[in-house]
Design an enzyme around this catalytic site. Sequence first.
Site, short mmCIF file in Angstrom:
data_model
loop_
_atom_site.label_atom_id
_atom_site.label_comp_id
_atom_site.label_asym_id
_atom_site.label_seq_id
_atom_site.Cartn_x
_atom_site.Cartn_y
_atom_site.Cartn_z
N SER A 178 0.70 -1.24 -0.09
CA SER A 178 0.01 0.15 0.13
C SER A 178 0.74 1.22 -0.01
O SER A 178 2.02 1.19 0.36
CB SER A 178 -0.86 -0.01 1.07
OG SER A 178 -0.02 0.43 2.49
N ASP A 179 0.17 2.53 -0.49
CA ASP A 179 0.91 3.54 -0.25
C ASP A 179 0.59 4.06 1.39
O ASP A 179 -0.17 3.11 1.85
CB ASP A 179 0.51 4.77 -0.92
CG ASP A 179 1.38 5.99 -1.15
OD1 ASP A 179 2.41 6.08 -0.46
OD2 ASP A 179 1.51 6.53 -2.22
N TRP A 180 1.27 5.06 2.01
CA TRP A 180 1.18 5.32 3.42
C TRP A 180 -0.15 5.36 3.90
O TRP A 180 -0.96 6.26 3.44
CB TRP A 180 1.93 6.59 3.67
CG TRP A 180 2.14 6.75 5.13
CD1 TRP A 180 1.18 7.35 5.94
CD2 TRP A 180 3.15 6.86 5.99
NE1 TRP A 180 1.63 7.59 7.06
CE2 TRP A 180 3.15 7.02 7.22
CE3 TRP A 180 4.52 6.18 5.80
CZ2 TRP A 180 3.83 7.09 8.44
CZ3 TRP A 180 5.48 6.17 6.81
CH2 TRP A 180 5.07 6.58 7.93
N ALA A 181 -0.72 4.40 4.57
CA ALA A 181 -1.97 4.28 5.09
C ALA A 181 -2.93 4.34 4.33
O ALA A 181 -4.20 4.69 4.54
CB ALA A 181 -2.14 5.23 6.32
N SER A 182 -2.87 3.95 2.90
CA SER A 182 -3.84 3.75 2.06
C SER A 182 -4.93 2.86 2.35
O SER A 182 -6.31 2.92 1.89
CB SER A 182 -3.32 3.87 0.58
OG SER A 182 -2.77 2.50 0.22
#
Length: 254
Positions: A178-182
């Site tokens: 994932s991207d940051w906290a996506s």
Amino acid sequence: GFDVIHGYKTIFPIPLAQAASWDMAMIENIERIAAEEAAADGQNWTFTPMVDVSRDPRWGRMMEGAGEDPWLNYRVAEAHVRGFQGEDLSLPNTVAACTKHYAGYGFAEGGRDYNTVDMSEQRLRETVLPPFEASARAGSATFMNAFNTLNGVPASMNRHLITDILRGEWGWKGMLVSDWASFGETIIHGAASDDTDAAAKCLNAGSDMDMCSGVYERGLKKALAEGRINQQQIDDAVRRVLWLKFALGLFDDP
């Protein structure tokens, strides 16, 4: 993992400026130098290249890519992956590439980060996806989800993007993060009701690793107990994470 975007100790022009040279050998050499410096400092994984085609100068991430042309982005993506990964990820002077942001991030409405992307399948395939396919075929060890929704579905839980195209049509075998906290932001997008729902939908789409949101940590066990996912899906995701660590030689030399 670390954002090695345009050099590590030795700093080079930003990726957009590199792309303006149209010199693929130079771009590959820049990333070779960056990989050697980053690996020497203990890094194993870089969150680059960003291969998002973008045509809206209001979008602040444009400096990290190769601009507006799919073909230039295609060639630059290949050069980035080759430079970082070399011929053998297990060598001590290479790092795993992470192609991002999959997909459509550069077309967020109004150039506003994290915003909605609404486009036809034709435009997606002709404009957005070619550089990602180039990275996949060049052997990019990992991919990263985009923050945005694509036609109403967050990229992190978009089965069409991940399972149908990336893993299906292109036959890519790597690890998707994932991207940051996506994963958690799928709840903010209104596409998931809670951590359990988000975890089930992201895993079902084919996403392997949760960067920092804690959604998998909090939600997967309950999703499994409720029968929304199965053990094989968890095993497959774990296998891809372990494959990356083995490919990097981390079990032999952490």
